[in-house]
Motif scaffolding. Sequence first.
Motif, PDB file in Angstrom:
ATOM      1  N   VAL A   1      -0.625   7.747   2.153  1.00 38.42           N
ATOM      2  CA  VAL A   1       0.272   6.853   3.115  1.00 38.42           C
ATOM      3  C   VAL A   1       0.638   5.569   2.590  1.00 38.42           C
ATOM      4  N   ALA A   2      -0.208   4.857   1.902  1.00 39.23           N
ATOM      5  CA  ALA A   2       0.223   3.790   1.255  1.00 39.23           C
ATOM      6  C   ALA A   2       0.961   4.103  -0.170  1.00 39.23           C
ATOM      7  N   LEU A   3       0.805   4.919  -0.937  1.00 38.76           N
ATOM      8  CA  LEU A   3       1.549   5.012  -2.006  1.00 38.76           C
ATOM      9  C   LEU A   3       3.024   5.602  -1.680  1.00 38.76           C
ATOM     10  N   GLU A   4       3.019   6.100  -0.637  1.00 40.41           N
ATOM     11  CA  GLU A   4       4.613   6.770  -0.056  1.00 40.41           C
ATOM     12  C   GLU A   4       5.192   5.568   0.438  1.00 40.41           C
ATOM     13  N   LYS A   5       4.623   4.552   1.196  1.00 39.23           N
ATOM     14  CA  LYS A   5       5.461   3.494   1.502  1.00 39.23           C
ATOM     15  C   LYS A   5       5.878   2.414   0.223  1.00 39.23           C
ATOM     16  N   ILE A   6       4.986   2.430  -0.566  1.00 41.92           N
ATOM     17  CA  ILE A   6       5.164   1.580  -1.793  1.00 41.92           C
ATOM     18  C   ILE A   6       6.341   2.290  -2.556  1.00 41.92           C
ATOM     19  N   GLN A   7       6.244   3.306  -2.794  1.00 41.50           N
ATOM     20  CA  GLN A   7       7.204   4.472  -3.768  1.00 41.50           C
ATOM     21  C   GLN A   7       8.681   4.185  -2.950  1.00 41.50           C
ATOM     22  N   ARG A   8       8.731   4.222  -1.819  1.00 42.09           N
ATOM     23  CA  ARG A   8       9.954   4.204  -1.152  1.00 42.09           C
ATOM     24  C   ARG A   8      10.830   2.580  -0.898  1.00 42.09           C
TER      25      ARG A   8
ATOM     26  N   ALA B   1       1.699  -7.745  11.041  1.00 43.98           N
ATOM     27  CA  ALA B   1       2.797  -7.461  10.242  1.00 43.98           C
ATOM     28  C   ALA B   1       2.104  -5.888   9.743  1.00 43.98           C
ATOM     29  N   THR B   2       3.425  -5.267   9.287  1.00 43.81           N
ATOM     30  CA  THR B   2       3.213  -3.920   8.665  1.00 43.81           C
ATOM     31  C   THR B   2       3.627  -4.073   7.142  1.00 43.81           C
ATOM     32  N   LEU B   3       3.239  -3.029   6.537  1.00 38.91           N
ATOM     33  CA  LEU B   3       3.439  -3.114   5.130  1.00 38.91           C
ATOM     34  C   LEU B   3       4.886  -2.923   4.771  1.00 38.91           C
ATOM     35  N   ASP B   4       5.762  -2.160   5.473  1.00 43.79           N
ATOM     36  CA  ASP B   4       7.124  -1.966   5.775  1.00 43.79           C
ATOM     37  C   ASP B   4       7.899  -3.185   5.787  1.00 43.79           C
ATOM     38  N   GLU B   5       7.450  -4.057   6.753  1.00 42.76           N
ATOM     39  CA  GLU B   5       8.033  -5.272   7.244  1.00 42.76           C
ATOM     40  C   GLU B   5       7.989  -6.215   5.912  1.00 42.76           C
ATOM     41  N   LEU B   6       6.700  -6.273   5.435  1.00 41.73           N
ATOM     42  CA  LEU B   6       6.515  -7.318   4.208  1.00 41.73           C
ATOM     43  C   LEU B   6       7.355  -6.968   3.027  1.00 41.73           C
ATOM     44  N   LEU B   7       7.515  -5.363   2.742  1.00 37.09           N
ATOM     45  CA  LEU B   7       8.337  -5.027   1.524  1.00 37.09           C
ATOM     46  C   LEU B   7       9.752  -5.455   1.774  1.00 37.09           C
TER      47      LEU B   7
ATOM     48  N   GLN C   1      -4.319  -1.606   5.670  1.00 37.50           N
ATOM     49  CA  GLN C   1      -5.189  -0.591   6.332  1.00 37.50           C
ATOM     50  C   GLN C   1      -4.131   0.305   6.918  1.00 37.50           C
ATOM     51  N   ILE C   2      -4.841   1.570   7.506  1.00 38.74           N
ATOM     52  CA  ILE C   2      -3.913   2.427   7.861  1.00 38.74           C
ATOM     53  C   ILE C   2      -4.515   2.749   9.402  1.00 38.74           C
ATOM     54  N   THR C   3      -3.523   2.957  10.249  1.00 41.12           N
ATOM     55  CA  THR C   3      -3.610   3.060  11.863  1.00 41.12           C
ATOM     56  C   THR C   3      -3.988   4.479  12.037  1.00 41.12           C
ATOM     57  N   ARG C   4      -4.506   4.813  13.509  1.00 42.54           N
ATOM     58  CA  ARG C   4      -4.674   6.235  13.826  1.00 42.54           C
ATOM     59  C   ARG C   4      -3.736   7.087  13.605  1.00 42.54           C
ATOM     60  N   ASP C   5      -2.244   6.653  13.929  1.00 44.31           N
ATOM     61  CA  ASP C   5      -1.048   7.285  13.697  1.00 44.31           C
ATOM     62  C   ASP C   5      -0.474   7.168  12.370  1.00 44.31           C
ATOM     63  N   LEU C   6      -1.240   6.918  11.293  1.00 46.55           N
ATOM     64  CA  LEU C   6      -0.939   6.907   9.951  1.00 46.55           C
ATOM     65  C   LEU C   6       0.214   5.952   9.722  1.00 46.55           C
ATOM     66  N   GLU C   7      -0.140   4.756  10.028  1.00 44.02           N
ATOM     67  CA  GLU C   7       0.960   3.635   9.580  1.00 44.02           C
ATOM     68  C   GLU C   7       0.414   2.567   9.046  1.00 44.02           C
TER      69      GLU C   7
ATOM     70  N   GLY D   1       4.804  11.624  -7.287  1.00 40.17           N
ATOM     71  CA  GLY D   1       5.277  10.466  -7.461  1.00 40.17           C
ATOM     72  C   GLY D   1       4.916   9.535  -8.188  1.00 40.17           C
ATOM     73  N   LEU D   2       5.419   8.378  -8.496  1.00 40.49           N
ATOM     74  CA  LEU D   2       4.683   7.208  -8.957  1.00 40.49           C
ATOM     75  C   LEU D   2       4.066   7.509 -10.628  1.00 40.49           C
ATOM     76  N   GLN D   3       4.605   8.699 -11.142  1.00 35.45           N
ATOM     77  CA  GLN D   3       4.041   8.993 -12.639  1.00 35.45           C
ATOM     78  C   GLN D   3       4.682   8.378 -13.767  1.00 35.45           C
ATOM     79  N   GLN D   4       5.451   7.328 -13.719  1.00 31.24           N
ATOM     80  CA  GLN D   4       6.079   6.752 -14.725  1.00 31.24           C
ATOM     81  C   GLN D   4       5.041   5.659 -15.115  1.00 31.24           C
ATOM     82  N   PRO D   5       4.475   5.681 -16.338  1.00 32.27           N
ATOM     83  CA  PRO D   5       3.275   4.997 -16.836  1.00 32.27           C
ATOM     84  C   PRO D   5       3.825   3.513 -16.814  1.00 32.27           C
TER      85      PRO D   5
END
Length: 586
Positions: A442-449, A397-403, A290-296, A229-233
Amino acid sequence: MVACANGHSDIVSCLLEAGVEPESCDALGWTARELAVFRGHLGIATLFTSTPSETTNGGPAGSHRLAYKNPRQTFFSNSSERLVVVNLGSTQGGHDRAAFELSHYIPERSSGPRSTSSLVLEICAPGTEADAKLVRLPILEDQINQPFIFQAKNEAPLQISVRLFRRESMDSMVLLSRGNTTLDHGKVFFGKKRESMVREVTVFMMDKETMDLTGTVLLSYVVATPFAGLQQPDTTNYQRRLGDPMRMVGHRGLGQNTDNRSYLQLGENTAMVRNNISFEYTWALTSNLQITRDLEAVIFHDFSLSESGTDVAIHDVTLSQYKHASDLQEPQSITPATIDTSGVLHGYPQRRRAWSTGEESRLRTVQLRDRLRYTVDFQSKGFKPNTRGDFIQGSLATLDELLMNLPEDIGFNIEMKYPRLHEAVDAGVAPVTIDINTFVDVALEKIQRLAGNRPIILSSFTPEVCILLSVKQKTYPVMFITNAGKVPMADKELRVASLQVGVQFARFWNLAGVVFACEALLYCPRLVQFVKNAGLVCASYGLLNNEPILARKQADAGVDIIMVDRVKLVAEELAKDGTMSNTSLN
């Protein structure tokens, strides 16, 4: 000039006291101060009492380095391969470990009139189709930004083979010794999603005849896996042209090593949030990921979650533990201990008191201070940002919440705060963290979504994270953050040691630009144009950016992006002559 370029501060002091002309230029128009800052010796720049010229022409501003003109285009040819990036020697300073120890083959122990100049080191990755890399000894130039890159199939073992040859002629080499190592042995000890922060291996070289130990070769490495994913230049150009305003990125905190946790009390009125943080002046906000132990993915600046009363790192807590540390500061009249499992207290539903300032609120502040008192973070600074009663405090906060909660027209500078080795050493914890590919994915998946059309820049202090961001995705620009030699230099990473190596690193990996500690650019404004001549966006961060007059100096020098805490104060100064306009930033 030679003393400045090589960091000999005592000699520089003596020469300045003797009355040398500090602003004299060499044949290329560089001053001694510019040579010192360029090489990362910012401490030497403080010895100069003369005011640097504010001209933006000549010297560094007129340099066009050919080595910076052709960035490397590294990519995955398919989704079933990995990129193996290997450096000869350590990428960390502050030690005396040599890249190689091959004393068995020095001239006095050789059987004939051989010299080390006839020795050739070969590095290859068995199981790949990449050609072997040859290094002639002795090495006479810096290798920090000259890595070897191999493409390996996913099923292929991650092995590196090193062989030492003696060159007999242009077409003939004789094998002397060899050694092998694997790069994925850490998975056995730490698990699939964990790894050591020390990405180094020592290859033991064995004589081809006797199998005796003949020396060692030290290698640093990182392995990159593809991201789907995220391959559009990206086609956005963040460099200022003549007459363009400087972009401003808001940063909550006091500059470096402080806090910029949450930009909003989630659920509160968005218009109120805009006014409080002066979004109308900003083009983007810095979000420390940052990423937590359970990958959030969470938004947190510091290495340790000191609010817990311990030195535990963010990557060692779960999301629920992270949220609980935040809830302990919530200004509500009901403590978690008084609530039963049904969420009802004495027959009435729980009701949050959002802005309590009574006795209970003060008690919570006292309890928090008691928890913080014995943490390494608090003892080193004397305070902990984002603590209720001492600072303007918001929920973690989490990245999800900000986005999801901030308007899409507000851009983000998402700083990937992958744990660094010196942070673990300072906190006194084991240098083991989340696997770097897992962290970035994990970060890129959140951003992509969730990012939508939001303008986003990805940045990091960690060179390996920048490498992975560059090769895994093409949609968002990547910027390398560097102290550029700012003292004290706690981080021993060699690729953040100077403006020189920072620019080299960014060009080699085709990054969009570099974010420098602002001191380097304030000491030597002509270095701004040097960076831009290399085809890079020039940005700055740091406490001094909050001084309007210093922000203006950087704008006049051509800085493209500036990161500040006092957004409104600086923006109003820059807007006086059109250096910054609200329209261009929103």
